[in-house]
Structures are given as structure tokens and as C-alpha cells.
Motif scaffolding. Sequence first.
Motif, PDB file in Angstrom:
ATOM      1  N   ALA B  44       2.484  13.302  -1.611  1.00  0.00           N
ATOM      2  CA  ALA B  44       4.097  12.821  -1.672  1.00  0.00           C
ATOM      3  C   ALA B  44       4.482  12.198  -0.764  1.00  0.00           C
ATOM      4  O   ALA B  44       4.814  11.581  -0.966  1.00  0.00           O
ATOM      5  CB  ALA B  44       4.613  14.413  -2.005  1.00  0.00           C
ATOM      6  N   PHE B  45       4.214  12.676   0.530  1.00  0.00           N
ATOM      7  CA  PHE B  45       4.365  12.335   1.740  1.00  0.00           C
ATOM      8  C   PHE B  45       3.898  10.693   2.228  1.00  0.00           C
ATOM      9  O   PHE B  45       4.998   9.272   2.097  1.00  0.00           O
ATOM     10  CB  PHE B  45       4.446  12.416   3.032  1.00  0.00           C
ATOM     11  CG  PHE B  45       5.146  12.068   3.992  1.00  0.00           C
ATOM     12  CD1 PHE B  45       5.963  11.740   4.949  1.00  0.00           C
ATOM     13  CD2 PHE B  45       3.550  11.339   5.175  1.00  0.00           C
ATOM     14  CE1 PHE B  45       5.597  11.582   6.549  1.00  0.00           C
ATOM     15  CE2 PHE B  45       4.168  10.783   5.774  1.00  0.00           C
ATOM     16  CZ  PHE B  45       5.589  11.097   6.820  1.00  0.00           C
ATOM     17  N   ASN B  46       3.033  10.652   1.730  1.00  0.00           N
ATOM     18  CA  ASN B  46       2.463   9.365   1.683  1.00  0.00           C
ATOM     19  C   ASN B  46       3.031   8.268   0.884  1.00  0.00           C
ATOM     20  O   ASN B  46       3.380   6.919   0.706  1.00  0.00           O
ATOM     21  CB  ASN B  46       0.315   9.388   2.000  1.00  0.00           C
ATOM     22  CG  ASN B  46       0.424   8.234   2.017  1.00  0.00           C
ATOM     23  OD1 ASN B  46       0.293   7.631   3.366  1.00  0.00           O
ATOM     24  ND2 ASN B  46      -0.720   7.378   1.873  1.00  0.00           N
ATOM     25  N   LEU B  47       3.145   8.913  -0.420  1.00  0.00           N
ATOM     26  CA  LEU B  47       4.527   7.679  -1.207  1.00  0.00           C
ATOM     27  C   LEU B  47       5.102   7.022  -0.496  1.00  0.00           C
ATOM     28  O   LEU B  47       5.396   5.707  -1.268  1.00  0.00           O
ATOM     29  CB  LEU B  47       4.861   8.152  -2.854  1.00  0.00           C
ATOM     30  CG  LEU B  47       5.433   7.535  -3.587  1.00  0.00           C
ATOM     31  CD1 LEU B  47       5.277   6.685  -4.108  1.00  0.00           C
ATOM     32  CD2 LEU B  47       6.358   8.549  -4.235  1.00  0.00           C
ATOM     33  N   LEU B  48       5.831   7.921  -0.417  1.00  0.00           N
ATOM     34  CA  LEU B  48       7.256   6.750   0.767  1.00  0.00           C
ATOM     35  C   LEU B  48       6.241   5.994   2.060  1.00  0.00           C
ATOM     36  O   LEU B  48       6.697   4.555   2.906  1.00  0.00           O
ATOM     37  CB  LEU B  48       7.709   8.153   1.023  1.00  0.00           C
ATOM     38  CG  LEU B  48       8.946   7.832   2.318  1.00  0.00           C
ATOM     39  CD1 LEU B  48       9.982   6.856   1.027  1.00  0.00           C
ATOM     40  CD2 LEU B  48       9.592   9.029   2.660  1.00  0.00           C
ATOM     41  N   MET B  49       5.780   6.947   2.797  1.00  0.00           N
ATOM     42  CA  MET B  49       4.810   6.033   3.946  1.00  0.00           C
ATOM     43  C   MET B  49       3.628   5.085   3.910  1.00  0.00           C
ATOM     44  O   MET B  49       4.459   3.734   4.096  1.00  0.00           O
ATOM     45  CB  MET B  49       4.293   7.479   4.986  1.00  0.00           C
ATOM     46  CG  MET B  49       4.063   7.394   6.253  1.00  0.00           C
ATOM     47  SD  MET B  49       2.787   6.055   7.054  1.00  0.00           S
ATOM     48  CE  MET B  49       1.776   6.672   7.116  1.00  0.00           C
ATOM     49  N   GLY B  50       2.863   5.062   3.316  1.00  0.00           N
ATOM     50  CA  GLY B  50       1.498   4.267   3.158  1.00  0.00           C
ATOM     51  C   GLY B  50       1.940   3.478   2.320  1.00  0.00           C
ATOM     52  O   GLY B  50       1.946   2.242   1.709  1.00  0.00           O
ATOM     53  N   GLN B  51       2.753   4.029   0.847  1.00  0.00           N
ATOM     54  CA  GLN B  51       2.684   2.528  -0.483  1.00  0.00           C
ATOM     55  C   GLN B  51       4.428   1.857  -0.431  1.00  0.00           C
ATOM     56  O   GLN B  51       4.534   1.378   0.225  1.00  0.00           O
ATOM     57  CB  GLN B  51       2.513   3.403  -1.455  1.00  0.00           C
ATOM     58  CG  GLN B  51       1.475   3.792  -1.347  1.00  0.00           C
ATOM     59  CD  GLN B  51       1.345   4.702  -3.325  1.00  0.00           C
ATOM     60  OE1 GLN B  51       1.436   4.430  -3.848  1.00  0.00           O
ATOM     61  NE2 GLN B  51      -0.001   5.968  -2.908  1.00  0.00           N
ATOM     62  N   GLY B  52       5.543   3.098   0.664  1.00  0.00           N
ATOM     63  CA  GLY B  52       6.571   2.015   0.743  1.00  0.00           C
ATOM     64  C   GLY B  52       7.330   1.799   1.402  1.00  0.00           C
ATOM     65  O   GLY B  52       8.146   1.103   2.113  1.00  0.00           O
ATOM     66  N   GLY B  53       5.707   2.540   2.889  1.00  0.00           N
ATOM     67  CA  GLY B  53       6.633   1.463   4.148  1.00  0.00           C
ATOM     68  C   GLY B  53       8.068   2.506   4.889  1.00  0.00           C
ATOM     69  O   GLY B  53       8.035   1.402   5.990  1.00  0.00           O
TER      70      GLY B  53
END
Lengths: 251, 424
Positions: B44-53
Motif C-alpha cells: 500500500a505504501f509503495n503505491l504512493l512511493m514507487g508508483q506515485g513517486g
Amino acid sequence: MSADAVLELRGIAKSFGPARILEGIDLSVRRGERHAVIGPNGAGKSTLFNLISGLFPPTAGSILLNGREIAGRPPHRINRMGLARSFQITNIYHRLSVFENLRIGVMARHGLRFSMFRPVSGLRAVNAESEALLQRIRLERRRDQPAGDLTYSEQRALEIGMTLATGPEVILLDEPTAGMSQDETHYVIELIREVTEGKTLLVVEHDMSVVFSLCDRISVLVYGELLATGTPDEIRANRAVQEAYLGEEVA
Amino acid sequence: MALLWRLLPLALLMAVLIGLPPLLGAGLQNAMTNMLIAALFAVAFNLLMGQGGMLSFGHAAFYGVGAFAVMHLMTAIDRGGLSFPTPLLPLAGAAAGLIVGLITGWFATLRSGVYFALVTLALAEMLHSLAPHWEGLFGGEAGISSMRMPWGGFLFGRVIEIYYLTLIWVTLCIGLLYAFTRTPFGRLTLALRDNEERVRFLGYDAHATKMIVFAVSATFAGVAGGLLAVSNEQTNYELFSTHVSAQVVLHTFVGGSTVFFGPAIGAAIFTLFAYLVSDVSRSWLLYQGVIFVLVMLYAPLGIGGVVMLHLRHWARIPWRRMAAPYAGATAATLLVGAGAVMVVEFLEVLFSPHYFALRRRADMGWPEFHRFGTSWEPFGLATWVPPVLLLILGLLVLLRLRRRIVALWEEVHEQAAAEGRGEA
């Protein structure tokens, strides 16, 4: 306002603090014409584009797109009203595939801005349009490669493709051939000629041969003021322009 | 066929996740529950970090809010006789995450980069300092505890029941998050990461887009927190601490933020590592930190990134020539690891209050100490020479092999580049 003007600038001025970049610009772009803005470095050409496309608001004056005020509106609103721009420094999605770069633009045209409940692969119209656009800019063979891996001129072509993707009526191209070899310039100019057929084009360009062969009318911007607007022949014959700008190159 | 190859590892993983736990003790079952929760949190965190930058340093806020929301619902069921199906408790976490995510996201996404990170950090810190003083909502310093109620024939009393409930939720949520990447909005999220300005000039409202990505990420973080509350039947303000926020960043980077399942891998490995090592060694946080630093230095794409690199170039890798250096490097890493662990553990003992007490009893002499099931002389050669030798030897071998591996990989990349040119 002339009846056939699609984009009209009235008394546009822009200052950054004490620095006056543009002053009293009146410019009317006719529907369907290819219009170039030329001028020496630092004349304010890019600033003019940034004002029209909404990167920042003008200090004074108004900008009308099809008679509707767009000055001071955010870029996404202006884009939705039918005006799209390219960037002087390539402004693409480096890690996404070439196809995806175009599809993002096509999705916007279809109003798919918050669509999170269906797969993108099922959007037939969007995907077909993106494929067609890919062919128009002749990058089919690069379809699935990351845009960052393209050559410079391919990236410039993609840049133009993305600008077209939202289906604009008015297209602003900021130095589309900057930094290109002659062959590459030729390729991109042909591309521009082809894809802007039936649309209105406003282009900033340094290559005079390109400007004179591609455009119907030319505006000359010098030190933040509009010196003259006219057909290529009129501009060539204009004494003030010769002195101020063309002198060095044409003489 | 390609699809089958893709699904096979997933099917195997699911088989293990379903079949293994009944064979384990309650302690490991609980560790696996925590592992699943950490995996969902990281994805869930990576949706923001990895995908949304957007790198958030305050994701504990949504994790914690989700946990407290579930605890309140659980309390209401327990005390007030409210009828609500126990398995659906995490929905309260989702709702809380969504609402708080939308509100805080609106502010946080006004800024990008470092400023965004600082705003999120501040938001979580605010909750962390507020919660212990807010008796009614967060139960003060003690926090809130409650009981899961039986529902639909299930007692939800045993760890294994909670494990399977968690497994269902985590599978469902990670599946939804994966599906999200396949939607138009999911694609737009990637574009946002690569170039926010261009997104705006293509007719998208970048701020609204970022806010929604933020809220979706917060929603699923809330589910993860909710699952933790269901599992623990209690929660307190410590869930808002920077430690929790940092942990998810660490899991995500070690697992690999560029690969969808990467963060889940990182979270699973670290949670299991924490469970296994924290019992044996007090220095486990140090080990975790060292592993993080090493991964960032030598494999910045994380475990997932390294795996993807090998899969992408599978056919081009000269496996026959690569096998020996890889095997050697693995062995050398183990040597270095063994040497380093011995040194760290010895030092840990020597600097511990416990050893100081021993010294006092021995009139401030240097008595022998116990570690690894035997006793050691504090200044004995036999104590220090073997681990230091292991370290040095292992490092030398690693350095040599690294050069060979790098050279071989250069060949692979050259070949890939040549193939790329050939096609173009």
C-alpha cells in the motif's frame, strides 16, 4: 478581434519582480494558420508560451481562446479547452513505454481522469487511437520501449505526438527542432506539417529556413515587444525587422 | 505459456501460505500473520512511493488510524452488543484510512519531494504526540484493548483462525492494488511519478490526482493497521511512531520499489527476520540497518529489482560461467556474515550491563563470557582471530568475485543493447 482569430492576446505583459519580460503584446492567431514567433534569445518567446499555456498568469492583459478568457487559468483547464503545447526541453514520461506516453494523453481526451474501476486494456477506442497516433509519428517499432531509451529526435517526435494526443485545436510547439541535425530537422518538420493539417499552429523556432517554409505568418518578438507580424515576404521586407534581428543572418 | 510461468510462482506461494501454518506452532503462526500485515502495509505504501513517486515518512498515521478505528468498532460490538460480522472489522480501518488520507492528502500533495515527505512526517508526529493525551479516542498512553466476538460459527479465538482471516484480507487487498495498476488511473499514477508537469499540460488536475493516489494508499494502509488490531486485540499510540513509518520505508526499499511485489518480499523477509533473530540477539536492529545500507549501496533496486534483472536477461546470462562466481560469492557472503555476527555479538556482550556485573564480581577483572553455547576469553586470540579472519578472507574473495560478476554482466548488457539496435 478579427472574426477568424482562434487565439487572441491583448496587451499582455509579464514581469518577474522588477524584470519586465513582456510588454504590450497584441497578437491574433487565425484559425487554421501556421504562425511562427521568432526573435533573438531572451526576447521572451518561451515566456509568451508559458503564459498562453497557463504555466503562470500574465501580469496584465487578456488571452482569449475561441473568445473565452484563459489568462490565469491552470494548465489542465486550458488544455481541456483545446490548447496543447510541447516543451523546448523534452518533457516525456521517461520510464513509461512510448505507447503509454501517448495513451496518457489520449485518455485525457476521453475524459478518463479518475477511472480506477476498469482495466485500461479494455478501452478499445483509447488503445486504437494511441496506436494510430504512434503510426502518425512513425514510432511503431519503438512502441514498447521506455521513452527514455529513444534517440533525441525520436523523443522530439514523441513530444509532438503527446501534444497531439489530447486532440487540441490549437498547438503550441516550442522549438521543435532545437539541437537537431539537418536530416532530423527535415524529418520533424515534415511530421509537423502533416500532423497539424487542419489545426492551428503557433511555433517558436530558430531555424529561419524552417520558419519561412513552414509558416503562413510570422511574428517577431524583440526585447519583450512585438516588432511586426506578417507573411514571410512581408517580414523579409520589413526594415525594422532586418535591423533588429534578421540583419545578422539574412544580410 | 508466459502467463502460466507468471502464475506458477504465485500459485506456489499461495499453496505454502495456505498449507504451511497448520503445521507450525502458535508463535510462528502469529509471526506469519504479522508478516502478511507488513506485506500489505508495504505494498500500500509503495503505491504512493514507487508508483506515485511520493515518498511519505508518515505512513504510520494511516496504519495507526486504521488500527484504532477497528479497536473502537470491536469495543462497540463487545460492549454495546452492536451486531457486526467480525471478519469485516478491517473495513473500519479502510474507512478511517480513506477519510484521514483524503484530508491529510489534500494538504500533503500541495507540495512535492522533500517538502511532501516533511509534511507527512509532521502529520504522523502530530498524531504520535497527541494520542497519549487523548484518553477518549486513543485510550491515552495505555491504548485500547478489546475482544473479538465469535461470528458465523467461528470463535476467532485461535491464532490460526486469525491467520487465515488475515490471509484472505491481504490476498484480496494486494489483488485489488495490483488491479489498480492496470486501470487508466493506475497508469496515470506512473505518469505522475515520471513527470508531474506534463500530466498537468495533458489536461489532468495533478493535485486532485495525487490526493486520490494518496488516499487509496492510506485506505489500504488502514486495512493493514486494522488487521493488526484484529490480531492483537489491543493497540496504543506507539503505532504512530516514526519507527513504524521508517520500517515500511525500509521494507519497501529493501524489497524493491520498482517491482509490484518487491515491498511484500522485503516486508516478509524483515518481519520473519525480526521474529527469528530478536529472540537470539539484541543487536537485530543493527543487523537490519546494516542489511538496509548494503542493499542501498550494492543493489539499489532491492531484492525484487535484482530478481527482475535476472528474469529479464535470463536467456542472455552465461549461466555456465556465472554459476561458479555466484556460488563463490554466496559462500563468501556467508563467511563475512558469520565473522561480522561473531564480532558484533562479542562486543554486544562485552559492553552489556550484565557483563559489567560479572566484572564487578571478579574485582574488575575480565572473566570469560558465554556466547554461541560456549565460553570465550575477552582478550583471547581464539576469540578474535577466527571471526576477523573470516571477515577479511570473505571480503577479499567477495571483491575478486565481484569484478568477475560485473564483467560478465557487462557482457549481458552489451548483448542486450546490440539486440535492441538490431531490432530498431
